[in-house]
Write an enzyme that holds these catalytic residues in place. Structure first.
Site, PDB file in Angstrom:
ATOM      1  CE1 TYR A 134      -2.924   3.138   0.636  1.00 49.64           C
ATOM      2  CE2 TYR A 134      -3.552   2.205   2.760  1.00 49.64           C
ATOM      3  CZ  TYR A 134      -3.675   3.191   1.797  1.00 49.64           C
ATOM      4  OH  TYR A 134      -4.555   4.229   2.004  1.00 49.64           O
TER       5      TYR A 134
ATOM      6  CE  LYS B 292      -6.090   1.875  -1.255  1.00 47.36           C
ATOM      7  NZ  LYS B 292      -5.710   3.195  -0.782  1.00 47.36           N
TER       8      LYS B 292
ATOM      9  CG  ASP C 134     -11.098   7.848  -5.230  1.00 48.95           C
ATOM     10  OD1 ASP C 134     -10.044   7.201  -5.078  1.00 48.95           O
ATOM     11  OD2 ASP C 134     -12.085   7.688  -4.502  1.00 48.95           O
ATOM     12  CD  GLU C 135      -8.434  13.384  -6.335  1.00 53.35           C
ATOM     13  OE1 GLU C 135      -7.710  14.045  -5.574  1.00 53.35           O
ATOM     14  OE2 GLU C 135      -9.099  12.395  -5.959  1.00 53.35           O
TER      15      GLU C 135
ATOM     16  CB  VAL D 115      -8.111   0.719  -3.595  1.00 55.55           C
ATOM     17  CG1 VAL D 115      -8.668   0.580  -2.181  1.00 55.55           C
ATOM     18  CG2 VAL D 115      -7.669  -0.629  -4.130  1.00 55.55           C
TER      19      VAL D 115
END
Length: 308
Positions: free
Chosen positions: A142, A172, A200-201, A215
């Site tokens: 991660y 990730k 996410d963006e 994720v």
């Protein structure tokens, strides 16, 4: 043994529901699972990560949450990945053994961030000691340097990592360094590893580079729309995919300016889903009523393509 199903598409970084007095609220996990599957078409989860306040929970609480997600997700979820990172190696190992014992689909670990590894050999040595406690389970690194301060490039980590961590399955990747991500994917010519993007963006940019999926916290309440973006990208209909990404970005740009973090994510999820996610744990403080009203109004105002 059946071949492992590849982890791809959307993975919801799960929120930890809490009662008003700050205890974990296990009974709502069943409703949460059904909401993700039926309303958001999201069938993969990443438990006890940043969005889930994993590092603010006790070891016992983290185990209870992992068990509940496994129990309620049985025959409903495709993958339950458990984050087992902690500030000390013995706790990471204990959580890894527990994840293996309850039959999780994979484990992930962040780099320790108080006493930090300073080079890739130190980081790999730490991860190897964790992964070896769950020797049959896919292992994910991660990578989240904005929070850990560990800025060792993932591209460097990949060289020879499989020899030291045979269960290493992927990353990730929660960083905006798309050059590093691109080099990782370029090196992954055989498709042996999975790269799941965590900003996410910027997901559409990562997909264009070859990311397998994502994720993120927004997939808890914008999973349906983001899945439509993935479908548009796969067609390919790039103009439509852009529309979805731009609109997600419009919402996030708005709330980031208001102050957007885990506490605010819990409030948005409560508002959208109707599931009581409760307050965050100190030192985080609950989202203000002003934020909740403005965020809800903004989200309600967005007109998605085709009325989605």
């Amino acid at each position: 043994m059946a071949p492992r199903k590849k982890l791809k598409g959307l993975v919801a970084a799960t929120i930890t529901p809490m009662t008003p007095d700050g205890k974990i609220n296990l009974p709502v996990i069943r409703q949460y699972v059904d909401y993700l599957v039926n309303e958001q078409n999201v069938k993969n989860v990443f438990v006890n990560g940043t969005t889930g306040e994993g590092l603010s929970l006790s070891i016992q609480e983290r185990k209870q949450l992992a068990e509940e997600w496994m129990c309620q997700g049985k025959d409903k979820l495709d993958h339950v990945i458990i984050h087992v990172g902690a500030l000390n190696l013995p706790e990471c190992q204990e959580l890894a053994r527990h994840a293996a014992a309850i039959g999780a689909d994979g484990i992930a670990v962040i780099a320790p961030f108080f006493f930090k590894p300073t080079n890739k050999d130190e980081l790999i040595a730490f991860m190897q000691k964790v992964a070896s406690e769950a020797p049959e389970m896919p292992f994910y690194y991660y990578h989240i340097p904005p929070l850990t301060g560990v800025k060792i490039r993932v591209e460097e980590l990949l060289d020879g990592i499989k020899a030291q961590i045979p269960t290493f399955q992927g990353v990730k990747f929660s960083d905006t360094d798309l050059l590093d991500l691109a080099q990782c994917i370029h090196k992954n010519e055989t498709g042996e590893f999975e790269f799941l993007y965590g900003v996410d963006e910027q997901l559409l940019g990562a997909l264009a580079l070859g990311a397998n999926g994502a994720v993120g916290s927004t997939y808890n309440y914008l999973g349906r729309q983001t899945n439509l973006m993935l479908q548009a990208f796969a067609k390919p209909d790039f103009a439509l995919a852009q529309q979805y990404q731009f609109l997600t970005g419009e919402f996030l740009n708005f709330v980031i300016k208001l102050g957007f973090g885990v506490a605010q994510t819990k409030a948005v999820m409560t508002s959208v889903s109707g599931i009581p996610m409760g307050p965050p744990r100190l030192p985080l403080v609950a989202a203000s009523s002003e934020f909740i009203l403005k965020a809800k109004a903004k989200l309600d105002s967005i007109v998605w393509p085709h009325g989605d």
